[in-house]
Design a protein around this motif. Structure first.
Motif, PDB file in Angstrom:
ATOM      1  N   THR A 114       0.837  -1.184   0.000  1.00 25.44           N
ATOM      2  CA  THR A 114       0.000   0.000   0.000  1.00 25.44           C
ATOM      3  C   THR A 114       0.879   1.243   0.000  1.00 25.44           C
ATOM      4  O   THR A 114       2.080   1.172   0.254  1.00 25.44           O
ATOM      5  N   TRP A 115       0.268   2.380  -0.273  1.00 31.13           N
ATOM      6  CA  TRP A 115       1.004   3.633  -0.255  1.00 31.13           C
ATOM      7  C   TRP A 115       1.560   3.899   1.148  1.00 31.13           C
ATOM      8  O   TRP A 115       2.690   4.353   1.294  1.00 31.13           O
ATOM      9  N   LYS A 116       0.756   3.595   2.161  1.00 32.13           N
ATOM     10  CA  LYS A 116       1.180   3.789   3.547  1.00 32.13           C
ATOM     11  C   LYS A 116       2.414   2.919   3.860  1.00 32.13           C
ATOM     12  O   LYS A 116       3.372   3.380   4.482  1.00 32.13           O
ATOM     13  N   PHE A 134       4.594   1.812   1.694  1.00 34.22           N
ATOM     14  CA  PHE A 134       5.703   2.356   0.921  1.00 34.22           C
ATOM     15  C   PHE A 134       6.345   3.541   1.651  1.00 34.22           C
ATOM     16  O   PHE A 134       7.554   3.629   1.768  1.00 34.22           O
ATOM     17  N   LEU A 135       5.502   4.452   2.130  1.00 35.91           N
ATOM     18  CA  LEU A 135       6.032   5.633   2.837  1.00 35.91           C
ATOM     19  C   LEU A 135       6.747   5.229   4.130  1.00 35.91           C
ATOM     20  O   LEU A 135       7.788   5.813   4.443  1.00 35.91           O
TER      21      LEU A 135
END
Length: 60
Positions: free
Chosen positions: A50-52, A54-55
């Motif tokens: 997910t983007w979360k 990844f960050l």
């Protein structure tokens, strides 16, 4: 040979490949319809996150 050495020292890999293909008369361009398959093949085997996630991974 001197021209090839000059071109090789001035071009990056992609441009140099196009230059060499042009000298040999090869056309390696692909039709636009090939793009989805190329993207799928390049992405195969990469982790899905997910983007979360990844960050969070990027900030560590």
């Amino acid at each position: 040979m001197a021209e090839a050495m000059f071109a090789g020292s001035r071009m990056d890999g992609k441009d140099l490949q196009k230059y060499c293909d042009g000298l040999r008369g090869e056309d390696r361009t692909q039709p636009p319809e090939a793009l989805p398959g190329a993207i799928d093949a390049a992405a195969r085997g990469h982790p899905v996150m997910t983007w979360k996630e990844f960050l969070a991974q990027r900030n560590t």
